[in-house]
Design an enzyme around this catalytic site. Sequence first.
Site, PDB file in Angstrom:
ATOM      1  N   GLU A   1      48.222 -26.243   8.104  1.00 40.80           N
ATOM      2  CA  GLU A   1      47.858 -25.636   9.381  1.00 40.80           C
ATOM      3  C   GLU A   1      48.053 -24.124   9.350  1.00 40.80           C
ATOM      4  OE1 GLU A   1      48.843 -29.139  12.617  1.00 40.80           O
ATOM      5  OE2 GLU A   1      50.522 -28.108  11.659  1.00 40.80           O
TER       6      GLU A   1
ATOM      7  N   ASP B   1      39.475 -10.276  38.211  1.00 42.18           N
ATOM      8  CA  ASP B   1      38.444  -9.605  38.993  1.00 42.18           C
ATOM      9  C   ASP B   1      38.162  -8.241  38.400  1.00 42.18           C
ATOM     10  OD1 ASP B   1      40.251  -7.540  40.345  1.00 42.18           O
ATOM     11  OD2 ASP B   1      41.197  -9.396  41.026  1.00 42.18           O
TER      12      ASP B   1
END
Length: 728
Positions: free
Chosen positions: A614, A534
């Site tokens: 990777e 928020d």
Amino acid sequence: MIEFVASSRLFNLHTHHTTYQFLIDPNGFLLHTYYGRRCGGDSFGYLLRQADRGFSPNPREAGRDRTFSLDTQPQEFPAVGVGDFRTPVLEVENADGSCAADLRYVSHTISSGKYALEGLPAFYGEEGEAETLEVLLRDPWTGLEATLYYGVFPQLDLITRAVRFQNGGSQPIALTRAMSACLDLGRMDLDLITFDGYHTGERHPCRQAVRPGLQQISSIRGITSHQHNNFVVLCQKDAGETHGLCYGMALVYSGNFEANVERSQFGDVRLTMGISPWHFRFQLAPGEVFTAPEVAMTCSGSGLQTMSQNFHRAIRHNLCRGWWKTRRRPVLLNTWEAAYFDFDQQKLLEIASSAAETGVELLVMDDGWFGERNDDYEGLGDWFVNLKKLPGGLAPLVEQINAMGMDFGIWIEPEMVSEKSRLYQEHPDWALQIPGRPSTRGRSQLVLDFSREEVWRSVYAQIKKVLESANITYVKWDMNRSLTDVWSGALPAQRQGELYHRYVLGVYAMLEQMITDFPKILIEGCSGGGGRFDCGMLYYTPQIWASDNTDAMDRLLIQYGTSFCYPTSTVGSHVSASPNEQTGRRTSLQTRAVVAMSGTFGYELDPRKLSEGERSQMRAQIDEFKRFYHLLQDGDYARLTNPFRDQEFTAWQHTAPDRSEALVSVVAGMARSNAPFRTVYPRGLDPDMIYQVDGWGCFRGDTLMYGGIPLPQGGGDYQSWQFHLKKV
């Protein structure tokens, strides 16, 4: 610009593209007249019509005139008990037991710069950026005063609102509902969009028609919650990303909240927002003050995209603050999914060494480094280093990690305590518990009473020693349960209704103290992921972990909903292992990175378990994130598709403010046999500008926007692409 027209007692709050207007009527009531596209300043008061409506009472001043009723008028700050039966923003208990509040205009002031709220987060703006309007209202019968604050940011098309109550009478008054803002919009056919979900599936948009009666979202969990976000949208029925009238309203607060949309018997629409009145009762003795948290509002006449971009700019530049406000955030690796509680110094150094080779800039040691913390049943509250795991303490570990070229961060959960801890054994009364009742546990832990200053200061003193003991540059502040057993030994029975709010104020106070003492530490907020995402937390923590769900395909949904209010720079998002821990889904490392780049970007895996190929990809991804950082974190964000509706692919775009550059990101869904051709359509380019598109061609902006970019065919499930468009 704020304008007061004395002759008509009219207030105009102008931003670059909008006008917000209300007036003072002859009896001192504040009546709302307009909020929408910018207008010249003429009064919309002519739209205030009156009629004799059955069962809608009239104030005493109306005499025998039955046509004026607060029940039918659009109000700026409606209270209870004096004739308006719609949802109020103010309810009280007066000393005589009555519940009426009759607020009338007294005076107002206009000043340069933006007001601030003591102890509460708020948007900020210097002289030249913002103006403040203060309107004083008073109930002549009880002396209760309400000062309405309006902050106007012309360039941001943002208006903020807050309220300060003071008992100016001689008898005590209790506030039982003290919300921050009301928006009366008149008769309009609107949709309501809320952002709902659950733990690991937060902020999914829900769009529904505004119907007669009351529609409400709220939280009584003590936090914003995973279930509902305290941001809502009202928009025209046909409004889309690039067209239609839209209103957005966000509460700058991190506790219990309530947002109500009510369509009256006459079709008028009212939106109210603020602290939830559930178990709220704040007592004011004569002279005492209560300040309600801020609400931020924006209006867009050109669709949801503009509304979102207004919030994004305001949050990035006028809510987030401090050292990290505009600095590039470090690419981090969090150890949780790499080690959980099972680690020691040697394992951390191995993980760190492997991460450093890929270009990771910050290693974050997650849960398990403190007290006797080997699982989630013990140790919370004991904020000292576990010397069995880290024999030399933090300093030598951090020095070795710094020598690898990486910064170091830690995880904390200050608001919680384990019953198996030194802190709880010494201070069991510091936990929220109701006398005579068994405690309710969440994640095997209790909540500390942060409404008490001695509690949060004691916890902070422990954590401060840790932060001072080594070169720590990052803190992840977590909070992993809702509040129950809400009772404090520091408050008398008649004031227990203040506890939820005082708890939030304690959290804010400790965060402010930490920022003051350690201004260069980057704090990331978290509450089981997105349970406290928020505007209130963003004032203290410029980024928040968006969700505990790191599955790339689920994150497309979560980050899509989050983007309606919150900018990319605030969204904690990481690349995790495949198959994903939460869903078991397998996605390529490339796709996981494309999704995580629409956030603060980092990794949540064990780099030692990756192949050399990777690891090489990781190095390239980190380089790409740094290369495009100015677009990803500061560019204008556009949602090109809706992943809840468009199943073939999800696309979004970050564009430089001068439109000289853009990055279009695309993630496809499941592969189909004999699939149709797919095209993504960029948005917001300069139609006359020539753009180079990833080396495969140069095109005018209008060609790309209207003709689109063709997507490759095939390649399996969940493929992804990024298209970099740059002015030639």
